[in-house]
Design a protein around this motif. Structure first.
Motif, PDB file in Angstrom:
ATOM      1  N   THR A 125       0.832  -1.200   0.000  1.00 20.84           N
ATOM      2  CA  THR A 125       0.000   0.000   0.000  1.00 20.84           C
ATOM      3  C   THR A 125       0.869   1.253   0.000  1.00 20.84           C
ATOM      4  OG1 THR A 125      -1.865  -1.091   1.075  1.00 20.84           O
ATOM      5  CG2 THR A 125      -1.739   1.299   1.294  1.00 20.84           C
ATOM      6  N   GLU A 126       2.000   1.208   0.694  1.00 23.03           N
ATOM      7  CA  GLU A 126       2.915   2.356   0.650  1.00 23.03           C
ATOM      8  C   GLU A 126       3.444   2.564  -0.763  1.00 23.03           C
ATOM      9  OE1 GLU A 126       7.068   3.961   2.672  1.00 23.03           O
ATOM     10  OE2 GLU A 126       5.662   2.800   3.870  1.00 23.03           O
ATOM     11  N   VAL A 127       3.759   1.453  -1.449  1.00 16.23           N
ATOM     12  CA  VAL A 127       4.244   1.569  -2.827  1.00 16.23           C
ATOM     13  C   VAL A 127       3.151   2.136  -3.731  1.00 16.23           C
ATOM     14  CG1 VAL A 127       5.043   0.288  -4.849  1.00 16.23           C
ATOM     15  CG2 VAL A 127       5.951  -0.268  -2.581  1.00 16.23           C
ATOM     16  N   ILE A 128       1.945   1.572  -3.653  1.00 12.47           N
ATOM     17  CA  ILE A 128       0.842   1.995  -4.521  1.00 12.47           C
ATOM     18  C   ILE A 128       0.519   3.468  -4.316  1.00 12.47           C
ATOM     19  CG2 ILE A 128      -1.621   1.666  -5.031  1.00 12.47           C
ATOM     20  CD1 ILE A 128      -1.163  -1.316  -4.230  1.00 12.47           C
ATOM     21  N   GLY A 171       4.206   6.432  -1.463  1.00 13.26           N
ATOM     22  CA  GLY A 171       4.759   6.949  -0.221  1.00 13.26           C
ATOM     23  C   GLY A 171       3.905   7.987   0.474  1.00 13.26           C
ATOM     24  N   GLU A 172       2.753   8.334  -0.108  1.00 13.57           N
ATOM     25  CA  GLU A 172       1.865   9.285   0.572  1.00 13.57           C
ATOM     26  C   GLU A 172       1.375   8.698   1.895  1.00 13.57           C
ATOM     27  OE1 GLU A 172       0.968  12.399  -0.243  1.00 13.57           O
ATOM     28  OE2 GLU A 172       2.314  12.372  -1.975  1.00 13.57           O
ATOM     29  N   ILE A 178       3.561  -4.729  -8.571  1.00 10.21           N
ATOM     30  CA  ILE A 178       3.033  -3.582  -7.823  1.00 10.21           C
ATOM     31  C   ILE A 178       3.874  -2.350  -8.157  1.00 10.21           C
ATOM     32  CG2 ILE A 178       2.543  -2.642  -5.539  1.00 10.21           C
ATOM     33  CD1 ILE A 178       0.784  -5.025  -6.274  1.00 10.21           C
ATOM     34  N   SER A 179       3.195  -1.240  -8.433  1.00 10.83           N
ATOM     35  CA  SER A 179       3.889   0.008  -8.746  1.00 10.83           C
ATOM     36  C   SER A 179       3.044   1.177  -8.261  1.00 10.83           C
ATOM     37  CB  SER A 179       4.145   0.118 -10.248  1.00 10.83           C
ATOM     38  OG  SER A 179       2.931   0.042 -10.973  1.00 10.83           O
ATOM     39  N   PRO A 180       3.640   2.353  -8.115  1.00 12.89           N
ATOM     40  CA  PRO A 180       2.874   3.523  -7.668  1.00 12.89           C
ATOM     41  C   PRO A 180       1.763   3.887  -8.649  1.00 12.89           C
ATOM     42  CG  PRO A 180       5.237   3.920  -7.446  1.00 12.89           C
ATOM     43  CD  PRO A 180       5.083   2.656  -8.233  1.00 12.89           C
TER      44      PRO A 180
END
Length: 348
Positions: free
Chosen positions: A268-271, A274-275, A306-308
């Protein structure tokens, strides 16, 4: 670091032996030992509490703040039947406290396979057998996708054990989907964005049992780590012991009987580019009472990349490289769950 064939003595067996000292393999290095005298930041005595019944104009800013500053929060009015939460705690406790050792051993997990389903005590063991162990026994259930679910591998007693786990699994999946939609919207994304990025849920339910420890100042029930998947939903009993790292200090997550703890995990941090942060957390032990918690993990498939989210990358540029989730999991089991170093390796 890998799981090897030799099984560990259950921690519950060690505790019942009334040993005055914990075996050396459970003793943490001095810098990692729990320090109960450390105080939380003045503005924070526990993680945020969010009422999911609030209107979105109130709820989403609260959710955004909790995800950005903490990565962990309690939710109430979550839609999961309160009686089911109590039943899940009860059947988990029944396995550890009502069955004898020979009955429990029938459900032992495969020690040669990381995170295999069943009853165990050590999840990570180095080839040199020098891994520091958690003061914890656990039972892990594979619950989603349905093709992974085989209730015949789960305890038969009490008679309603399997039905409770199945119903609890369904309710946790629904809540996770609801939370992912809200978290997406709190970032200005389409409600389906995070769930679409994660794909089909791989859900595990892990009941953790932390027996009384003769030297709690030397041990940890669960070492410091961030979860590797997407979202973890956790309930705990009234004993307490879960701690979340906030601004370099450990903050106790005070038990709330009818609330559910939401823990954001690494993907979830990656997706979210980092928000929103995955929460570093641990569990401490005590000398007087056993503690029980139930964690429900929602992870991507190992074949998922998985990517932002592109919308967030457009605002600030990519902060994380994309990762094949299976590779991330392999790294986690190779290096161990110390802090967030596996996630930090993806930083650009």
């Amino acid at each position: 670091m890998e799981v090897v064939g030799e099984s560990a003595t259950p921690v519950q067996t060690l505790a019942q032996s009334k040993t005055a000292k914990v075996p050396p393999q459970y003793i943490q290095p001095p810098q990692l030992r729990p320090n109960n005298h450390r105080k939380p930041p003045p503005s924070a005595t526990t993680i945020p509490l969010i009422d999911l019944s609030l209107s979105y104009d109130i709820l989403l800013p609260q959710l955004s703040s909790a995800c950005h500053q903490w990565g962990a929060f309690h939710v109430v009015h979550h839609g999961v039947p309160i009686n089911l939460i109590h039943q899940m705690r009860a059947v988990g406790s029944s396995f550890f406290e009502d069955l004898d050792a020979s009955e429990k051993s029938q459900y032992k997990c495969d020690q040669s396979s990381p995170a295999s389903e069943g009853y165990g005590s050590r999840m990570l063991v180095s080839e040199k057998d020098d891994t520091i162990l958690d003061w914890r026994d656990y039972f892990d259930h594979h619950t989603f996708p349905i093709t992974r679910r085989n209730p015949s591998r789960w305890p038969r007693h009490p008679p309603y054990y399997r039905n409770v786990v199945e119903e609890y699994s369904e309710q946790m999946k629904l809540l996770c989907q609801k939370l992912m939609a809200m978290i997406s919207e709190s970032l200005g994304l389409q409600s389906s964005s995070i769930e679409d990025a994660v794909g089909e849920f791989y859900q595990n339910i892990t009941v953790s049992y932390y027996p009384p420890c003769p030297q709690p100042e030397l041990t940890l029930g669960l070492q410091s780590h961030s979860d590797m998947g997407a979202v973890t939903l956790l309930i705990q009993d009234d004993v307490g012991g879960l701690e979340v790292l906030k601004d370099g200090e450990w903050v106790t997550v005070q038990p709330l009987s009818d609330a559910i703890v939401v823990i954001l995990a690494d993907q979830t941090e990656v997706i979210t580019n980092g928000e929103y942060k995955s929460a570093v957390h641990r569990a401490i032990t005590n000398s007087n009472r056993a503690r029980l918690s139930v964690a429900t993990f929602h992870d991507p498939a190992k074949t998922r990349t998985i990517s932002p989210a592109l919308e967030l990358v457009a605002k600030s540029g990519p902060r994380y490289q994309e990762v094949l989730y299976g590779s991330f999991v392999k790294s986690w089991y190779t290096k161990g769950p110390e802090g967030k170093r596996n996630l930090d390796a993806l930083l650009l």
